[in-house]
Design a protein around this motif. Structure first.
Motif, PDB file in Angstrom:
ATOM      1  N   VAL A 510       0.839  -1.199   0.000  1.00 18.77           N
ATOM      2  CA  VAL A 510       0.000   0.000   0.000  1.00 18.77           C
ATOM      3  C   VAL A 510       0.875   1.250   0.000  1.00 18.77           C
ATOM      4  CG1 VAL A 510      -1.731   1.303   1.290  1.00 18.77           C
ATOM      5  CG2 VAL A 510      -1.940  -1.171   1.086  1.00 18.77           C
ATOM      6  N   GLY A 511       1.991   1.195   0.733  1.00 19.19           N
ATOM      7  CA  GLY A 511       2.925   2.318   0.734  1.00 19.19           C
ATOM      8  C   GLY A 511       3.504   2.566  -0.647  1.00 19.19           C
ATOM      9  N   ASN A 512       3.822   1.487  -1.355  1.00 16.87           N
ATOM     10  CA  ASN A 512       4.338   1.625  -2.728  1.00 16.87           C
ATOM     11  C   ASN A 512       3.285   2.241  -3.645  1.00 16.87           C
ATOM     12  OD1 ASN A 512       6.763   0.475  -1.974  1.00 16.87           O
ATOM     13  ND2 ASN A 512       6.187  -1.586  -2.621  1.00 16.87           N
ATOM     14  N   LEU A 513       2.010   1.833  -3.444  1.00 16.28           N
ATOM     15  CA  LEU A 513       0.930   2.421  -4.233  1.00 16.28           C
ATOM     16  C   LEU A 513       0.822   3.917  -3.956  1.00 16.28           C
ATOM     17  CD1 LEU A 513      -1.653   2.284  -6.007  1.00 16.28           C
ATOM     18  CD2 LEU A 513      -2.925   1.722  -3.916  1.00 16.28           C
ATOM     19  N   ALA A 514       0.893   4.281  -2.684  1.00 16.29           N
ATOM     20  CA  ALA A 514       0.797   5.698  -2.310  1.00 16.29           C
ATOM     21  C   ALA A 514       1.943   6.502  -2.926  1.00 16.29           C
ATOM     22  CB  ALA A 514       0.799   5.838  -0.791  1.00 16.29           C
ATOM     23  N   ASP A 515       3.145   5.918  -2.901  1.00 14.55           N
ATOM     24  CA  ASP A 515       4.297   6.606  -3.489  1.00 14.55           C
ATOM     25  C   ASP A 515       4.087   6.825  -4.986  1.00 14.55           C
ATOM     26  OD1 ASP A 515       5.587   6.715  -1.066  1.00 14.55           O
ATOM     27  OD2 ASP A 515       6.765   4.882  -1.412  1.00 14.55           O
ATOM     28  N   ASP A 694      11.577   2.850  -9.695  1.00 14.05           N
ATOM     29  CA  ASP A 694      10.584   1.888  -9.222  1.00 14.05           C
ATOM     30  C   ASP A 694       9.421   2.553  -8.505  1.00 14.05           C
ATOM     31  OD1 ASP A 694      12.060   2.651  -7.061  1.00 14.05           O
ATOM     32  OD2 ASP A 694      12.530   0.646  -6.348  1.00 14.05           O
ATOM     33  N   THR A 695       9.586   3.772  -8.027  1.00 11.33           N
ATOM     34  CA  THR A 695       8.471   4.485  -7.386  1.00 11.33           C
ATOM     35  C   THR A 695       7.456   4.939  -8.426  1.00 11.33           C
ATOM     36  OG1 THR A 695       9.877   5.242  -5.587  1.00 11.33           O
ATOM     37  CG2 THR A 695       7.820   6.458  -5.964  1.00 11.33           C
ATOM     38  N   ALA A 696       7.956   5.515  -9.534  1.00  9.25           N
ATOM     39  CA  ALA A 696       7.075   6.019 -10.587  1.00  9.25           C
ATOM     40  C   ALA A 696       6.718   4.944 -11.606  1.00  9.25           C
ATOM     41  CB  ALA A 696       7.736   7.194 -11.300  1.00  9.25           C
ATOM     42  N   HIS A 697       7.302   3.720 -11.466  1.00 13.21           N
ATOM     43  CA  HIS A 697       7.077   2.631 -12.423  1.00 13.21           C
ATOM     44  C   HIS A 697       7.377   3.119 -13.841  1.00 13.21           C
ATOM     45  CE1 HIS A 697       5.227  -0.038  -9.458  1.00 13.21           C
ATOM     46  NE2 HIS A 697       4.588   1.022  -9.012  1.00 13.21           N
ATOM     47  N   ALA A 698       8.593   3.602 -14.042  1.00 12.07           N
ATOM     48  CA  ALA A 698       8.966   4.151 -15.340  1.00 12.07           C
ATOM     49  C   ALA A 698      10.460   3.973 -15.568  1.00 12.07           C
ATOM     50  CB  ALA A 698       8.602   5.634 -15.406  1.00 12.07           C
TER      51      ALA A 698
END
Length: 796
Positions: A510-515, A694-698
């Motif tokens: 969930v934290g990764n989703l929030a980021d 990895d935070t922005a998935h890009a």
């Protein structure tokens, strides 16, 4: 809640403490030791009597608050740690070809937080044994190095899948000899093999074979393997499914004793059963279905106390009548765990004489059934239910398309006579259940499935999306309610059962989703507990926005994987407190266990759940979870091979797709038309050196800041299609997205070599061969002199 009494702490001469430690000290000791029982902790702090009782209370409170794990009756460990040594299972091979193992106690329900997976370290040169592979049980030593857990192999305990599936490649060696190489069909495999033993003289180039590694120490070159079996030719149209079956060790066929039991099965009479043959139950299934587990019937409730309510009947094939506990049929069914479905065949859990015969609810035939009658109020809330063991006769066999067409105004000769009496009442009941579903708020993630269509010879002729009709949703919701009723009944009677559980997302996910959401300007409170309603609000709000597809994909990745369990953890995705699989006993062993449990609880016969099955319930749940995942992987790989075969003659063509995965070595793209998945290697992106955010998935260009984000539509060219492995390689035709002015600038990376043709400028190095590293990481190629520290990519 009882508070832990505060006791004095007296310093010892050596600087440690005498007396009850505070929380931080206790957690630090557990982090260092990884796992200790209460007695060891008490001795370490010199605690006796009341102090020991206070320590137990403190440990209990810390465990309940999620700050440590309780891994035994009196054993505790720090969250996120693994023991020094332990038994583990090899559970998967990642995209880099590395094996990942799961500690044997990782599924213990006492653990508040699941321990992490560990990467299996490369074997030492001196280890002369067959390398482990997915499915093996091994004894390992765990070590925490560079922010990840590493498992060092001590001993292979059970070689569960010690075999290879590959294509024979023959080349000349010397004047008269030949070398037989094995080209693996697993595109993630790292090792290469040479066949040196077995009946290899008659092998031909292109044979698809099963081989076993020989083991031993081999420093360089391909490793030796022994031929086990020839299973086909690489140009055979149906070889894709055969390879998947053998690669994953799926059991094919049945023991002769199982076939005999099935052939000798006798249909039951009415003795001990309720006569349901006048109840106009109908089956609604895919048009090509051979077995029919379930039948449905609904009508408005005539009870004046329930205005607007409906009665729904769900009748399920009574497989337990034919498959007795510990019979040969039962043993084979348990071993398989479930049926496995391929585009060209089905590997059934039960012999066809049962699955397509006596257990299939065929139109106009008397069939044994275990049925549930459910009553819903006008808002779709279930207010009562009851189970009966009966004899039924299906009034009609319909396909989803037939039933939907009739409701939409174009009935055919079969549906016209039952439109008013059966179909419209079913749809009215579904509208009622939908109101209850909407109030319940199950997770509403969007996904599109594809169907591979084959001709009579097994060649792929089309790949089409599966259309989701209201008829599908009707059957799905009625089955869900029947499953809930089964779980509720067994809990009420305190009868053990196998639950279908889906735990809520971890705080880390969930934290990764929030980021991620913060990178596109959307708020998400990390402290808010995960709720399906909150996820649905996000998806509904953004459904017409430019980021919907990427948000849908990331929300999907945030979810845990459903599994079977003898303990109830609820079903987060369906937003249900209790849930069990009851409706498909022909193709799932879990449902058969639930049927037997209902027979035992409700005293519906002498063929219910046995005491031994109760005792081994947890083992059965773990086993059928493993068989389900094995089948899913085999099905997925077969489809990938069929799709690659379909696209093989389209190399050079351009397609529209969407980026569905971003890693440090490239991007995974799903084609819009066919749903085919392939990769764009980062090494093919020549305009810049791209770094994985990895935070922005890009992927983000180090020099230009250009971006390749998850979820973006993209035009690609197909460079390569590999039917044997199912692999597709694409080249990006579209340009990268412009820089994000709000994103932090990426750091300059270390270059691994210099190209004189570029005036001494560094060459961008991307891809899995060593340049797929983040800036500052040590390259993998020989001859590179940088000493920066390598950090293996974490598994997510």
């Amino acid at each position: 809640m009882t508070r832990t009494p505060k006791l004095p702490r007296t310093p010892r001469a050596n600087g440690s403490f005498q007396g009850l430690p505070d929380d931080d000290t206790l957690l630090e000791v557990l982090r260092t030791a990884r796992e200790l029982d209460v007695s060891d902790l008490a001795k370490q702090f010199g605690l006796k009597g009341d102090e020991r009782r206070a320590l137990r209370q403190k440990l209990k409170l810390l465990s309940e608050s999620g700050k440590l794990n309780k891994s035994g009756r009196k054993t505790f460990g720090a969250v996120g740690t693994l023991p020094e040594t332990g038994v583990a299972e090899v559970v998967e091979r990642d995209v880099d070809g590395d094996l990942w193992v799961k500690w044997g106690k990782a599924d213990d329900p006492k653990l508040k937080h699941k321990p992490p997976l560990a990467r299996l370290a490369p074997l030492k040169r001196t280890v002369a044994q067959t390398p482990p592979t997915v499915g093996d049980r091994i004894y390992v030593r765990f070590e925490y190095v560079n922010d990840e857990w590493i498992a060092h192999l001590v001993k292979v305990l059970d070689q569960g899948a010690a075999k290879l599936v590959g294509v024979v490649r023959i080349s000349k060696k010397g004047k008269s000899g030949r070398e037989i190489r094995l080209e693996s069909v697993d595109r993630k495999a790292k090792d290469s093999y040479t066949l040196v033993a077995g009946s290899i003289d008659s092998l031909e180039d292109g044979d698809v074979v099963i081989a076993a590694p020989q083991g031993g120490t081999h420093r360089f070159g391909p490793k030796p393997a022994r031929l086990v079996e020839v299973i086909g030719k690489e140009d055979s149209p149906r070889i894709a499914s055969i390879m998947a079956i053998h690669a994953h060790g799926l059991k094919v066929g049945f023991a002769s004793s199982t076939e005999d039991e099935a052939k000798n099965a006798v249909a039951p009479d009415l003795k001990g059963r309720k006569d349901l043959r006048d109840l106009p139950l109908i089956t609604i299934d895919p048009s090509d279905a051979k077995d029919h587990d379930d039948a449905v019937y609904a009508h408005a409730d005539e009870d004046e106390a329930n205005p607007g309510g409906h009665v729904v009947w769900v009748a399920i094939a009574d497989v337990a009548h034919y498959v007795k506990s510990n019979s040969s049929l039962d043993r084979d069914a348990r071993d398989k765990g479930n049926s496995t479905y391929f585009p060209d065949r089905v590997e059934p859990m039960l012999p066809h004489v049962l699955s397509s015969g006596l257990c299939s609810l065929q139109e106009g035939e008397n069939r044994a059934t275990l049925a549930v009658r459910m009553v819903f109020d006008a808002d779709g809330k279930k207010i009562s239910h009851s189970f009966v063991r009966g004899l039924m006769r299906s009034a009609a066999k319909l396909s989803y398309e037939q039933a939907q067409a009739a409701i939409d105004g174009t009935p055919d000769e079969q549906t016209q006579p039952i439109l008013e009496t059966l179909l419209k009442p079913l749809w009215a009941a579904h509208a009622c259940l939908t109101r209850g579903r909407n109030a319940r708020q199950p997770l509403q993630i969007t996904s599109v499935e594809r169907k591979v269509q084959l001709d009579k010879d097994g060649n792929v002729v089309a790949i089409t999306p599966r259309v989701s009709l209201e008829a599908h949703k009707l059957i799905e919701e009625m089955m869900i309610q029947a499953n809930v009723s089964a779980a509720e009944t067994l809990e009420k009677h305190k009868t053990p059962l196998i639950y279908r559980v889906h735990e809520q997302p971890s705080l880390e996910k969930v934290g990764n989703l929030a980021d991620f959401l913060s990178t596109i300007g959307l708020p998400w409170n990390k402290g808010e507990p995960p709720r399906t309603e909150r996820f649905n609000q996000l998806l509904n709000k953004e459904k017409d926005g430019p980021h919907f597809d990427i948000i849908n994909e990331v929300v999907l990745r945030t979810q845990m994987q459903a599994h079977y369990s003898a303990e109830n953890f609820g079903h987060f995705g369906l937003n249900l407190d209790r849930y069990a699989h009851f409706t498909s006993p022909i193709r799932r062993y879990a449902d058969l266990i639930v049927h037997r449990a209902l027979i035992r609880a409700l005293k519906l016969g002498d063929d219910g759940l046995t005491d031994y099955e109760v005792k081994t319930m947890a083992d059965t749940a773990e086993h059928i979870t493993a068989t389900e995942r094995r089948s899913m992987q085999a099905e997925r790989e077969a489809i990938e091979r069929y799709v690659a075969s379909f696209l093989e003659n389209k190399v050079g063509a351009t397609f529209e797709g969407r980026i569905v995965g971003v890693t440090r070595f490239g991007m995974f793209v799903k084609l819009t038309e066919t749903g085919a998945d392939g990769i764009i290697p980062a090494s093919s992106l020549r305009d810049d050196y791209y770094i994985h955010d990895d935070t922005a998935h890009a992927l983000v260009g180090e020099r230009t800041g250009k971006r390749w984000p998850l979820g973006r539509l993209i035009e690609v060219e197909l460079l390569e299609a590999m039917p044997m492995t199912g692999g597709l390689v694409f080249k990006a035709i579209s340009e990268a997205s412009p820089p994000d002015p709000n994103a932090p600038r990426v750091r300059l990376g270390v270059r691994s070599r210099v190209d004189s043709s570029r005036g001494g400028k560094p060459v961008p190095r991307n891809g899995p061969g060593g340049g797929s590293r983040k800036p500052g990481e040590k390259p993998r190629q020989k001859g590179v002199t940088e000493k920066s520290k390598t950090k293996k990519g974490k598994r997510r």
